[in-house]
Enzyme design. Structure first.
Site, PDB file in Angstrom:
ATOM      1  N   ASP A 183       0.817  -1.215   0.000  1.00 19.70           N
ATOM      2  CA  ASP A 183       0.000   0.000   0.000  1.00 19.70           C
ATOM      3  C   ASP A 183       0.847   1.259   0.000  1.00 19.70           C
ATOM      4  OD1 ASP A 183       0.923  -0.540   2.571  1.00 19.70           O
ATOM      5  OD2 ASP A 183      -1.045  -0.934   3.386  1.00 19.70           O
ATOM      6  N   HIS A 200      -7.165  -4.711  10.675  1.00 23.37           N
ATOM      7  CA  HIS A 200      -6.946  -4.475   9.242  1.00 23.37           C
ATOM      8  C   HIS A 200      -5.673  -5.174   8.769  1.00 23.37           C
ATOM      9  CE1 HIS A 200      -4.550  -0.491  10.031  1.00 23.37           C
ATOM     10  NE2 HIS A 200      -3.698  -1.413   9.667  1.00 23.37           N
ATOM     11  N   GLU A 228      -9.634  -1.848   5.735  1.00 22.24           N
ATOM     12  CA  GLU A 228     -10.225  -1.554   7.033  1.00 22.24           C
ATOM     13  C   GLU A 228     -11.461  -2.436   7.257  1.00 22.24           C
ATOM     14  OE1 GLU A 228      -8.664   0.165   9.067  1.00 22.24           O
ATOM     15  OE2 GLU A 228      -7.716   1.920   8.163  1.00 22.24           O
TER      16      GLU A 228
END
Ligand code: F6R
Length: 240
Positions: free
Chosen positions: A67, A137, A142
């Site tokens: 990410d 998470h 999430e």
């Protein structure tokens, strides 16, 4: 799920390093799925020390990250691209051209997510390393994220912004959006290695291992992976 409980963070980092080094030695062209955050820092230190001492070769290894913050370019000191160079890549002989992460500075977020999904398709991972958030998470998926999600843009949960603010000068500097690999893409890795350290992860670890498989706890999807290893220290394992 294979569970290894270590006495402390140091032992956790060493055990995780053994697994990654074993994969790289066995397959010099391995594709490693990597993570940021504070949890893998000990592991990354071990990998760099091993490279210095034993010369483990990363010249043909490819690395794919989970990410990136939306809005932060690769040169921004708070970007995950920068984090990876500083904390790992600069200490290995990996070719930076073989390292991949979402482009936080992309003008078109949807197009960037598509590009990343195509890249993931072309680079099947041998292992995906994961930390876990205190809310369960994984990557920036999430609670409430569909298990079928591929790479997408997320609004970070307030608890995640707060947790991550320790790495920024002020909480106001923490981006509110990020690009993340989705749960479906994470599950496509041949194997998964989850690391958890400290008492503030104990609840999340309990839910990961023994909880109901539910989108309310994204990490619970890992119970369905055929080759998942969890390494946690005794504090993170306290509720198992
Ligand atoms: C990092 C990531 C996050 C972290 C998680 C735990 O790339 O995707 O899911 O793994 O937030 O963070 P730390 O390790 O800082 O506790």
């Amino acid at each position: 799920m294979r569970i290894i409980i270590t006495k402390d963070y140091d032992e956790l980092s060493k055990k995780a390093a053994e697994i990654i080094i074993g994969i790289v030695k066995n397959k010099p062209t391995a594709v490693l799925g990597l993570a940021t955050g504070t949890t893998p820092l000990g592991l990354y230190g071990e990998l760099k020390a091993d490279r210095d001492k034993n010369g483990t070769d990363y010249s043909k290894v490819r690395a794919v990250n989970l990410d990136e913050y939306a809005g932060l370019g690769a040169d921004n000191k708070n970007s995950y691209a920068h984090f990876m160079r500083e904390n790992l890549f600069n200490g290995l002989n990996i070719d930076l051209k073989n390292t991949y992460i979402e482009n936080g500075a992309a003008a078109d977020g949807a197009a960037e997510c598509k590009r990343y999904d195509a890249l993931l398709e072309s680079l099947p991972r041998d292992i995906q390393l994961l930390g876990i958030g205190s809310n369960g998470h994984i990557a920036f998926n999430e609670p409430g994220t569909p298990f079928g999600a591929t790479t997408h843009t997320v609004e970070l949960a307030a608890s995640t912004v707060k947790d991550n603010s320790r790495l920024f000068d002020s909480i106001d500097d923490v981006p509110r959006k990020a690009y993340t690999m989705g749960l479906k893409s994470i599950m496509q890795s041949r194997s998964i290695l989850v690391l958890a350290t400290g008492a503030n992860k104990a609840e999340a670890v309990k839910n990961l291992v023994n909880g109901k498989i539910t989108e309310d706890v994204p990490a619970s999807v890992l119970q369905l992976h055929p080759d998942c290893t969890l390494i946690c220290d005794s504090a993170a394992a306290a509720l198992l």
